[in-house]
Design a protein around this motif. Structure first.
Motif, PDB file in Angstrom:
ATOM      1  N   ASP A  62      58.038 -30.595  47.431  1.00  0.00           N
ATOM      2  CA  ASP A  62      56.589 -30.545  47.580  1.00  0.00           C
ATOM      3  C   ASP A  62      56.314 -29.593  48.729  1.00  0.00           C
ATOM      4  N   GLU A  63      55.917 -28.383  48.389  1.00  0.00           N
ATOM      5  CA  GLU A  63      55.748 -27.301  49.350  1.00  0.00           C
ATOM      6  C   GLU A  63      57.077 -27.014  50.039  1.00  0.00           C
ATOM      7  N   SER A  64      57.238 -27.374  51.302  1.00  0.00           N
ATOM      8  CA  SER A  64      58.461 -26.983  52.003  1.00  0.00           C
ATOM      9  C   SER A  64      59.460 -28.119  52.196  1.00  0.00           C
TER      10      SER A  64
END
Length: 156
Positions: A62-64
């Protein structure tokens, strides 16, 4: 989705409670992982082929960062592969489905900042595209064949 009481947990998804309720698994873990007999992996593939729902621990990018969750593999369901945030799904509509076709781009070891989220000896990262959307999942190494078999069953 079926109720969580009917979902089998894959070999790498055994919980502390599972081990306390099953003496043989507890003894096996005390000698070192995995919690279940590796010969059961063939049985898990048979359960999957028969359409029984299976749960696999899966951290999703999730994103980074990798967020902990559970991947439910149920080839006979309307949404055969669904990721749920958290340790085990509590509500039916709270999951994110992986829509077919699922193309596996790369299978790699856990590296970099992801080592802070998951144990690199026990997990492996699968980079995929599901209906064109990129997915990155970290699953237990022992459950890799089960997850790949589910991807193949859904994508064929």
């Amino acid at each position: 989705m079926v109720g969580t009481s009917r979902v089998r947990r894959a070999a790498g998804t055994k919980t502390f409670t599972d081990l306390m309720l099953h003496w043989e698994q507890n003894r096996r873990v005390s000698r070192g992982p995995p919690a279940t007999d590796p010969t059961l992996d063939l049985a898990y593939l048979a359960y999957l082929a028969a359409g029984e729902p299976m749960a696999v621990v899966a951290h999703r990018r999730d994103e980074s960062r990798l967020r902990p969750g559970t991947l439910i593999l149920h080839t006979q369901a309307g949404e055969p592969i669904t990721w749920f945030s958290g340790r085990f799904p509590r509500r039916v509509g709270s999951g994110l489905p992986m829509r077919a076709p699922i193309d596996v781009n790369e299978i790699r070891e856990v590296d970099g900042r992801d080592k802070w989220r998951v144990k690199s000896r026990q997990f492996i990262v699968i980079d995929t595209h599901a209906e064109g959307e990129p997915w990155s999942l970290a699953v237990p190494v022992i459950d890799l064949d089960l997850v790949l078999a589910a991807f193949a069953a859904v994508s064929s």
